[in-house]
Motif scaffolding. Structure first.
Motif, PDB file in Angstrom:
ATOM      1  N   ASN A  48      21.371  11.235   8.737  1.00 49.25           N
ATOM      2  CA  ASN A  48      21.715  10.858  10.108  1.00 49.25           C
ATOM      3  C   ASN A  48      22.050  12.055  10.997  1.00 49.25           C
ATOM      4  O   ASN A  48      22.399  11.879  12.150  1.00 49.25           O
ATOM      5  CB  ASN A  48      22.873   9.855  10.115  1.00 49.25           C
ATOM      6  CG  ASN A  48      24.089  10.371   9.384  1.00 49.25           C
ATOM      7  OD1 ASN A  48      24.129  11.509   8.954  1.00 49.25           O
ATOM      8  ND2 ASN A  48      25.080   9.516   9.223  1.00 49.25           N
ATOM      9  N   THR A  49      21.944  13.256  10.484  1.00 47.47           N
ATOM     10  CA  THR A  49      22.156  14.442  11.311  1.00 47.47           C
ATOM     11  C   THR A  49      20.789  14.972  11.741  1.00 47.47           C
ATOM     12  O   THR A  49      19.770  14.619  11.143  1.00 47.47           O
ATOM     13  CB  THR A  49      22.913  15.541  10.537  1.00 47.47           C
ATOM     14  OG1 THR A  49      22.088  16.008   9.468  1.00 47.47           O
ATOM     15  CG2 THR A  49      24.235  15.031   9.982  1.00 47.47           C
ATOM     16  N   GLU A  51      19.376  17.680  11.110  1.00 48.13           N
ATOM     17  CA  GLU A  51      18.697  18.373  10.008  1.00 48.13           C
ATOM     18  C   GLU A  51      18.195  17.412   8.935  1.00 48.13           C
ATOM     19  O   GLU A  51      17.261  17.726   8.206  1.00 48.13           O
ATOM     20  CB  GLU A  51      19.637  19.388   9.339  1.00 48.13           C
ATOM     21  CG  GLU A  51      20.075  20.519  10.233  1.00 48.13           C
ATOM     22  CD  GLU A  51      21.295  20.161  11.076  1.00 48.13           C
ATOM     23  OE1 GLU A  51      22.041  19.240  10.699  1.00 48.13           O
ATOM     24  OE2 GLU A  51      21.481  20.793  12.122  1.00 48.13           O
ATOM     25  N   ARG A  53      17.523  13.931   9.464  1.00 48.08           N
ATOM     26  CA  ARG A  53      16.816  12.733   9.929  1.00 48.08           C
ATOM     27  C   ARG A  53      15.444  12.657   9.278  1.00 48.08           C
ATOM     28  O   ARG A  53      14.778  13.665   9.083  1.00 48.08           O
ATOM     29  CB  ARG A  53      16.657  12.757  11.447  1.00 48.08           C
ATOM     30  CG  ARG A  53      17.904  12.379  12.154  1.00 48.08           C
ATOM     31  CD  ARG A  53      17.792  12.318  13.634  1.00 48.08           C
ATOM     32  NE  ARG A  53      16.463  12.539  14.177  1.00 48.08           N
ATOM     33  CZ  ARG A  53      16.149  12.441  15.444  1.00 48.08           C
ATOM     34  NH1 ARG A  53      17.061  12.133  16.313  1.00 48.08           N
ATOM     35  NH2 ARG A  53      14.927  12.664  15.864  1.00 48.08           N
TER      36      ARG A  53
END
Length: 121
Positions: A48-49, A51, A53
């Protein structure tokens, strides 16, 4: 007697799968629908960040279920994206982190001793 007890798996096979090229908006429920067809799942972690995703980790209860999912879902089309399903290998995952750490240590030593590297042509 369980037939699975006599099967020898390659050393890279494990219960933890690393999935890449996922649609950014995929939900955990959709992941359970896709990967749950191959066996009991212990955990799914969707990145979810910025980097992470488009990636996820899927942990199966049984190694044979993980192998079956990896064999069948690698290249599977989800929202016009072809999944890349790999067995998680910690030594490869941390190799990049180790290189960054070593580069930082090298830069600190260079700064400490006022060393400069020649420019590449």
């Amino acid at each position: 007697m369980n037939k699975r007890n006599h099967i020898r798996l390659p050393p890279e096979v494990n219960r933890l799968l690393y999935v890449r090229n996922l649609p950014y908006k995929i939900t955990s429920d959709e992941m359970y629908d896709i990967f749950g067809k191959f066996g009991a799942i212990r955990q799914i972690r969707v990145g979810n960040t910025p980097e992470t995703r488009g990636t996820a980790f899927v942990v199966y209860e049984d190694i044979f279920d993980a192998k079956n999912a990896c064999d069948h879902l690698s290249g599977f089309n989800v929202c016009n994206r072809y999944l890349v399903v790999l067995y998680y290998q910690s030594n490869k995952a941390f190799k990049r982190v180790d290189m960054d750490k070593k580069q930082e240590e090298l830069n600190n030593i260079k700064a400490k001793y006022n060393l400069k590297t020649p420019e590449a042509p």
